[in-house]
Scaffold this active site. Structure first.
Site, short mmCIF file in Angstrom:
data_model
loop_
_atom_site.label_atom_id
_atom_site.label_comp_id
_atom_site.label_asym_id
_atom_site.label_seq_id
_atom_site.Cartn_x
_atom_site.Cartn_y
_atom_site.Cartn_z
N LEU A 174 0.68 -1.34 -0.48
CA LEU A 174 0.55 0.28 0.21
C LEU A 174 0.84 1.15 0.28
CD1 LEU A 174 -2.33 -1.14 2.43
CD2 LEU A 174 -2.92 -0.53 0.19
N GLY A 175 2.08 1.01 0.56
CA GLY A 175 2.82 2.27 0.17
C GLY A 175 3.87 1.88 1.50
N GLY A 217 9.04 6.53 5.60
CA GLY A 217 10.08 6.50 6.47
C GLY A 217 10.66 5.56 7.48
N PHE A 218 9.94 4.32 8.46
CA PHE A 218 9.88 3.99 9.28
C PHE A 218 9.56 1.91 8.99
CE2 PHE A 218 9.56 7.75 10.56
CZ PHE A 218 10.63 7.90 11.53
N GLY A 219 9.13 1.90 7.52
CA GLY A 219 8.41 0.59 7.77
C GLY A 219 7.85 0.63 6.38
N VAL A 265 3.74 -0.92 4.63
CA VAL A 265 2.46 -1.39 4.70
C VAL A 265 1.92 -2.24 3.63
CG1 VAL A 265 0.14 0.02 5.17
CG2 VAL A 265 2.46 0.96 5.80
N LYS A 285 1.42 -3.37 8.49
CA LYS A 285 3.37 -2.30 8.57
C LYS A 285 3.85 -2.86 9.22
CE LYS A 285 4.56 1.76 9.55
NZ LYS A 285 3.99 3.77 9.56
N ASP A 307 3.28 12.73 14.35
CA ASP A 307 3.28 12.96 13.28
C ASP A 307 1.81 12.61 12.48
OD1 ASP A 307 5.00 11.95 10.65
OD2 ASP A 307 5.15 10.24 10.74
#
Length: 637
Positions: A341-342, A345-347, A349, A364, A460
């Site tokens: 899906l996308g 910066g942290f993983g 999904v 995720k 965030d």
């Protein structure tokens, strides 16, 4: 090392390294020189960075008023990833006024800036990046590109990695993560200010057509004396970044490298691919001879290894919130790219369907190597799973597997809000829907700050983390950075993470996240929705434009409505748009105590309380002013 003298320049302004044995470089982080003479920038370590610079500054101007002198460099590099085709970070050739870059950050920030310094003109950073990570925060074009960065990790110029063949004039792609050595030529002409970056496979002559060839006046960027060298960073996945050879010269052409004398890449990292190729011709015969049961056993062992989970005794109390890895593996069809899906910066999904219940979920994958603190992290994740609000994406549970945390969320079929705001291919949202989404996110954020057992700081807030459900309701999601505090407890010091353009200015000083720092990010989010622009964009002059500064400058001139998204046309409610723009500025006040609370914000949006009149006054570095006449009385609402 070969040295070449030129008039007006010192001997150290020219150098050639055909390998790095015995070479004196200024190094930090993961950087080091291997026994074979390779300059190693990164190794099998995640979320780390490195720098390797020529130890003395070089003279780039004859005087402060002169233009930058011509310079030229060439080097050979190779990137060997942990997993084939999966990058995480990259490296740069960098010019820096200081050889101390240890305040920079890892992951997508490439080791040249941090969250607060990104985009500052005072950085005087010039970098050519070789990036293997598609970072939304850096607005990267893909996960395999070359870019020219000025004071920021948001490239001023970028293009997919490759070269134009001299033979047929066709562009040929190069994969930075291939593990194969490649040669780079970087040249700046101080007379016509042309900046050329050229890339080619090793042993191939330098292509006549450069990969990037913009005209850039470096006079305000490059100082009289600068350090030259390399920076690198990695994120969740690690990669080995190597420099095999390097030459540099001022005011002339960089000496050619002796390619035949460059050190070899490590055998333990490259031999597996060779063995695989050598095995292929024998594979059909082997399969005829070896019983299929052995092949089945091998596949079974590999599968078991893939789905092996980590279980600690303390996790028994969270067992009801834990998903079996095999269930998530099946739900995402083995985390196939087609279900991606996308990437953040942290993983990554992935979309999935739970096998038994047929419930759609978003999974995720987040790296969490630290043994210390993982219990607290999981406890917070489980606590966040208890949140219940119609404008929050529900966190369903987690799984731990081999240094990885998998967070399971309810699936939002209409994706993230940012694609409707910034993508030219998606249909734009009308104003009534945007205003509805704004009020929904404000309500969800008020619940996080005031309506639950603990205070939840999201950390965030931005359009890309607002997801849209089947009815196009805005849901605030991605709680991977969230922090929980007891009501009334003082905020704890933590690392500064988030997205440039949304970070409250006080975070650089205190490193303490508060509800007020969330409000600052919410202000930037309001302006994103109203203006249809990202928090930081490059303007027509090639300079970075901070959205809040641009809107505030227009407000002072009385042209606030000119900042609205042009795709709205005339179909909007003027009073609501005006409210959102002014409220965005109010929330972005540089002083935390002057910002409204989320309760007050929802009252303003619902017209329960009028927004105070704004009055400009100098108070933010001379650029962003602040504006509230009634700050002293606003806590009374």
């Amino acid at each position: 090392m070969a040295v070449f003298m030129r008039l007006g320049l010192s001997a150290s302004d020219d150098f050639t390294y055909n390998g790095f044995k015995g070479v004196n470089l200024s190094m930090d982080g993961l950087a080091g020189i291997t026994s074979d003479g390779l300059l190693m920038l990164t190794n099998a370590t995640s979320h780390a960075m490195s720098h390797a610079l020529f130890p003395s500054p070089l003279r780039f101007k004859k005087s402060q008023t002169d233009n930058v002198l011509s310079f030229s460099t060439t080097f050979v590099f190779a990137i060997i990833p942990e997993y084939q085709k999966l990058g995480s970070g990259g490296f740069t050739f960098v010019l820096s006024p200081s050889k101390d870059l240890t305040k920079a950050s890892t992951d997508y920030l490439l080791g040249i800036v941090n969250m607060t310094s990104n985009g500052n003109a005072s950085n005087h950073i010039l970098a050519v990046e070789f990036d293997t990570w598609d970072s939304p925060q850096a607005y990267d074009i893909n996960n395999n590109h070359v870019g020219i960065d000025i004071n920021s990790i948001i490239s001023n110029y970028s293009t997919p990695a490759g070269f134009t063949s001299d033979d047929d004039g066709k562009f040929q792609n190069l994969t930075l993560l291939s593990g194969k050595p490649m040669q780079v030529w970087i040249e700046y002409n101080g007379t016509n200010m042309q900046f050329n970056v050229t890339l080619a496979p090793l042993w191939k002559p330098k292509p006549k057509i450069a990969l990037l060839s913009p005209t850039i006046n470096l006079s305000s960027i490059v100082l009289d004396h600068m350090y030259v060298g390399f920076s690198a960073s990695v994120g969740t996945l690690h990669s080995n970044h190597y420099i095999l050879g390097w030459s540099f010269t001022m005011d002339g052409q960089a000496p050619e490298l002796n390619l035949s004398s460059l050190p070899p890449l490590p055998q333990d990292l490259t031999s597996s691919e060779k063995k695989r190729k050598n095995l292929l011709p024998w594979l059909p015969l082997t399969l005829l001879i070896v019983p299929l049961t052995i092949a089945g056993a091998i596949l079974m062992l590999a599968r078991r290894k893939k789905v092996s989970e980590l279980h600690d005794d303390w996790e028994l109390e969270f067992e009801s919130n834990r998903f079996p890895y095999e269930q998530l593996y099946k739900a995402t069809r083995g985390f196939k790219e087609k279900y991606l899906l996308g990437i953040g910066g942290f993983g990554r999904v992935y979309r999935g369907v739970l096998p038994a219940s047929k419930v759609e979920v978003a999974v995720k994958r987040v790296s969490h190597e630290s043994k210390q603190g993982v219990r607290e992290f999981v406890a917070e994740i489980v606590s966040l799973g208890k949140l219940r609000h119609r404008n929050l994406v529900q966190l369903l549970g987690y799984c731990r597997c081999k240094g990885e945390l998998l967070l399971v969320y309810e699936y939002m079929p209409n994706g993230s809000l940012d694609k409707y705001l910034f993508s030219e291919t998606e249909q734009s949202l009308d104003w009534s829907l945007r205003f509805q989404i704004i009020k929904g996110v404000a309500s969800g954020l008020q619940y996080l700050h005031e309506g639950w057992d603990q205070v939840v700081i999201h950390r965030d807030i931005k359009a890309s983390n607002v997801l849209l459900d089947g009815d196009m309701n805005g849901r605030l999601g991605d709680f991977g950075l969230a922090r929980l505090y007891d009501h009334g407890a003082p905020p704890r010091t933590t690392s500064v993470v988030g997205t440039p353009g949304f970070l409250a200015p006080e975070l650089a000083r205190t490193c303490k996240v508060t509800t007020s720092s969330d409000v600052f990010a919410f202000g930037a989010f309001l302006l994103e929705v109203a203006c249809g622009r990202r928090a930081i964009e490059t303007n027509k002059q090639g300079l970075e434009q901070v959205l809040v500064e641009w809107v505030f400058a227009n407000w002072k001139m009385g042209t606030t409505h000119e900042t609205k998204d042009p795709r709205l046309g005339q179909d909007y409610v003027s009073e609501e748009l005006d409210l959102v723009l002014k409220l965005g500025l109010f929330c972005s006040h540089p002083s935390p105590s002057a910002r409204p609370s989320m309760r007050q914000i929802t009252q303003f949006l619902n017209r329960d309380v009028p927004l105070p009149e704004m009055l400009p006054c100098q108070c933010h570095g001379g650029d962003i002013d602040s504006y509230m006449k009634q700050n002293d009385g606003i806590e009374a609402y």
